[in-house]
Design a protein around this motif. Structure first.
Motif, PDB file in Angstrom:
ATOM      1  N   LEU A  60       0.835  -1.189   0.000  1.00 35.42           N
ATOM      2  CA  LEU A  60       0.000   0.000   0.000  1.00 35.42           C
ATOM      3  C   LEU A  60       0.873   1.244   0.000  1.00 35.42           C
ATOM      4  N   ASP A  61       0.406   2.277  -0.662  1.00 32.68           N
ATOM      5  CA  ASP A  61       1.141   3.535  -0.684  1.00 32.68           C
ATOM      6  C   ASP A  61       1.016   4.217   0.671  1.00 32.68           C
ATOM      7  N   TYR A  62       2.100   4.857   1.084  1.00 36.44           N
ATOM      8  CA  TYR A  62       2.111   5.566   2.356  1.00 36.44           C
ATOM      9  C   TYR A  62       2.214   7.053   2.074  1.00 36.44           C
ATOM     10  N   ASP A  63       1.287   7.814   2.627  1.00 35.37           N
ATOM     11  CA  ASP A  63       1.300   9.258   2.480  1.00 35.37           C
ATOM     12  C   ASP A  63       1.473   9.883   3.859  1.00 35.37           C
ATOM     13  N   PRO A  64       2.647  10.452   4.158  1.00 40.84           N
ATOM     14  CA  PRO A  64       2.863  11.032   5.489  1.00 40.84           C
ATOM     15  C   PRO A  64       1.897  12.163   5.824  1.00 40.84           C
ATOM     16  N   ALA A  65       1.308  12.803   4.806  1.00 45.03           N
ATOM     17  CA  ALA A  65       0.372  13.881   5.085  1.00 45.03           C
ATOM     18  C   ALA A  65      -0.904  13.354   5.741  1.00 45.03           C
ATOM     19  N   ASP A  66      -1.237  12.084   5.511  1.00 44.46           N
ATOM     20  CA  ASP A  66      -2.425  11.484   6.111  1.00 44.46           C
ATOM     21  C   ASP A  66      -2.151  10.867   7.477  1.00 44.46           C
ATOM     22  N   ASP A  67      -0.888  10.732   7.850  1.00 48.68           N
ATOM     23  CA  ASP A  67      -0.524  10.072   9.098  1.00 48.68           C
ATOM     24  C   ASP A  67      -0.451  11.093  10.221  1.00 48.68           C
ATOM     25  N   PRO A  68      -1.323  10.974  11.245  1.00 46.45           N
ATOM     26  CA  PRO A  68      -1.286  11.973  12.321  1.00 46.45           C
ATOM     27  C   PRO A  68      -0.059  11.846  13.213  1.00 46.45           C
ATOM     28  N   GLY A  79       7.839  15.623  15.445  1.00 45.56           N
ATOM     29  CA  GLY A  79       7.187  14.337  15.257  1.00 45.56           C
ATOM     30  C   GLY A  79       6.437  13.831  16.468  1.00 45.56           C
ATOM     31  N   PHE A  80       6.220  14.673  17.460  1.00 45.85           N
ATOM     32  CA  PHE A  80       5.520  14.246  18.662  1.00 45.85           C
ATOM     33  C   PHE A  80       4.114  14.811  18.636  1.00 45.85           C
ATOM     34  N   ALA A  81       3.122  13.930  18.465  1.00 50.75           N
ATOM     35  CA  ALA A  81       1.735  14.377  18.386  1.00 50.75           C
ATOM     36  C   ALA A  81       1.065  14.201  19.749  1.00 50.75           C
ATOM     37  N   VAL A  82       0.258  15.166  20.117  1.00 49.38           N
ATOM     38  CA  VAL A  82      -0.485  15.122  21.376  1.00 49.38           C
ATOM     39  C   VAL A  82      -1.962  15.044  21.036  1.00 49.38           C
ATOM     40  N   HIS A  83      -2.661  14.136  21.686  1.00 50.24           N
ATOM     41  CA  HIS A  83      -4.094  13.991  21.433  1.00 50.24           C
ATOM     42  C   HIS A  83      -4.824  15.264  21.826  1.00 50.24           C
ATOM     43  N   GLU A  84      -5.900  15.560  21.072  1.00 51.91           N
ATOM     44  CA  GLU A  84      -6.620  16.808  21.293  1.00 51.91           C
ATOM     45  C   GLU A  84      -7.149  16.934  22.718  1.00 51.91           C
ATOM     46  N   SER A  85      -7.524  15.826  23.332  1.00 49.18           N
ATOM     47  CA  SER A  85      -8.068  15.889  24.691  1.00 49.18           C
ATOM     48  C   SER A  85      -6.986  16.192  25.737  1.00 49.18           C
TER      49      SER A  85
END
Length: 120
Positions: A60-68, A79-85
């Motif tokens: 499958l193709d990987y698109d980093p723009a779609d990866d949260p 590269g450190f994502a924090v959940h909205e809550s």
């Protein structure tokens, strides 16, 4: 033979073949493959047909723009994502203690300067 034994000896392998064919039928369009052809191969060529499909399918193709969780983005740092809550909460320090915002330096005891020890 007992009807239960016959049902088990015939039903279980047939259920596995149907499961393999259904998986291939659902997964093949995602990979750009002919779903009917590969489902038939997976069903009528027991086990080998399913493994042939697994080896022949494309990744499958990987698109980093779609990866949260990929690095970058407007609301992420390094590269450190924090959940909205959890946004707006104070960061935790070692062992769950409240982290002190002292400019990113370690809290060394008075009189200890690690940079001076490295120069020796």
């Amino acid at each position: 033979m007992q009807p239960l034994v016959v049902a088990i000896l015939v039903g279980v392998p047939l259920a596995w073949l149907v499961a393999f064919a259904v998986y291939v039928y659902v997964d093949a369009p995602k990979r750009g493959m002919n779903r009917r052809k590969w489902a038939a191969i997976a069903f009528f060529v027991p086990l080998f047909g399913f493994f042939a499909y697994l080896f022949e399918r494309d990744e499958l193709d990987y698109d980093p723009a779609d990866d949260p969780y990929a690095g970058g983005g407007s609301d992420r740092e390094a590269g450190f994502a924090v959940h909205e809550s959890r946004r707006g909460e104070r960061a935790l320090g070692p062992a769950g203690s409240e982290a002190e915002d002292d400019g990113g330096e370690w809290n060394d005891p008075p009189g200890v300067d690690i940079d001076d020890e490295r120069d020796d």
